[in-house]
Design a protein around this motif. Sequence first.
Motif, mmCIF file in Angstrom:
data_model
loop_
_atom_site.group_PDB
_atom_site.id
_atom_site.type_symbol
_atom_site.label_atom_id
_atom_site.label_comp_id
_atom_site.label_asym_id
_atom_site.label_seq_id
_atom_site.Cartn_x
_atom_site.Cartn_y
_atom_site.Cartn_z
ATOM 1 N N PRO A 99 15.950 10.163 -59.904
ATOM 2 C CA PRO A 99 17.033 9.984 -58.878
ATOM 3 C C PRO A 99 17.934 8.692 -59.039
ATOM 4 O O PRO A 99 17.250 7.775 -59.779
ATOM 5 C CB PRO A 99 16.129 9.522 -57.414
ATOM 6 N N GLN A 100 19.082 8.995 -58.755
ATOM 7 C CA GLN A 100 20.112 7.967 -58.911
ATOM 8 C C GLN A 100 20.263 6.795 -57.903
ATOM 9 O O GLN A 100 20.078 7.199 -56.699
ATOM 10 C CB GLN A 100 21.369 8.489 -59.402
ATOM 11 N N PHE A 101 20.612 5.813 -58.105
ATOM 12 C CA PHE A 101 20.974 4.805 -57.173
ATOM 13 C C PHE A 101 22.318 4.416 -57.037
ATOM 14 O O PHE A 101 23.177 3.390 -57.292
ATOM 15 C CB PHE A 101 20.172 3.392 -57.648
ATOM 16 N N ASP A 102 22.949 5.656 -56.352
ATOM 17 C CA ASP A 102 24.275 5.444 -56.049
ATOM 18 C C ASP A 102 24.634 4.588 -54.751
ATOM 19 O O ASP A 102 23.867 4.628 -53.974
ATOM 20 C CB ASP A 102 24.913 6.858 -55.817
ATOM 21 N N ASN A 103 26.034 4.233 -54.935
ATOM 22 C CA ASN A 103 26.283 3.462 -53.546
ATOM 23 C C ASN A 103 26.540 4.391 -52.468
ATOM 24 O O ASN A 103 27.407 5.583 -52.646
ATOM 25 C CB ASN A 103 27.511 2.582 -53.916
ATOM 26 N N THR A 104 26.489 4.281 -51.325
ATOM 27 C CA THR A 104 26.590 4.991 -50.042
ATOM 28 C C THR A 104 27.867 4.381 -49.165
ATOM 29 O O THR A 104 27.774 3.086 -49.063
ATOM 30 C CB THR A 104 25.497 5.132 -49.298
ATOM 31 N N GLU A 105 28.937 5.093 -48.918
ATOM 32 C CA GLU A 105 29.767 4.630 -48.451
ATOM 33 C C GLU A 105 29.704 4.522 -47.062
ATOM 34 O O GLU A 105 28.942 5.558 -46.347
ATOM 35 C CB GLU A 105 31.275 5.598 -48.521
#
Length: 168
Positions: free
Chosen positions: A43-49
Amino acid sequence: MRSLKKLWTDNRGIEGLPIRLVIALVVGVASLAIMTSILGGLPQFDNTEVTVQVEDDQMTVEDLTSGSETLTLEVVTDEGEEVNGAQVVITEGTASLYDDQSAHTEGTGDDDNTVDVDFQDEESGDSADVVTDLREDQDTATLKVEVQPPTDSNYVDEQENPEILVTA
């Protein structure tokens, strides 16, 4: 000592080296491909808008000359999930803020994702959070909304948020 003597007496040159180099290269590339496929499955730790929205999808403040009006802003992600602990900042757009007020900041709280902001016209005399000042020839104007997400989260506010429409 015997293997060292063999090395010096070997007359083949570097005939065997290229195939060993090719084998090492193939093994290395195959290993790299396997490692990247394993990492791609994590799982990637992307930023959430995050953004703001209102309950009735009308970010309009109307007829402030007769008093104040309250607008409830909700801080949510693009998928509609609630974001608690954020700060909502309202700044000048085409509508100016009265009395050198540069911005109004209000927090949502740790267990709530809503902010109630009171708006009023500069001439109405009520006390409110945001006091707007429209020019004499101006019937409509906008106020900008920014969200400062909680610092201990992966939320970001990089996209433009909806503006608040102020009508006279």
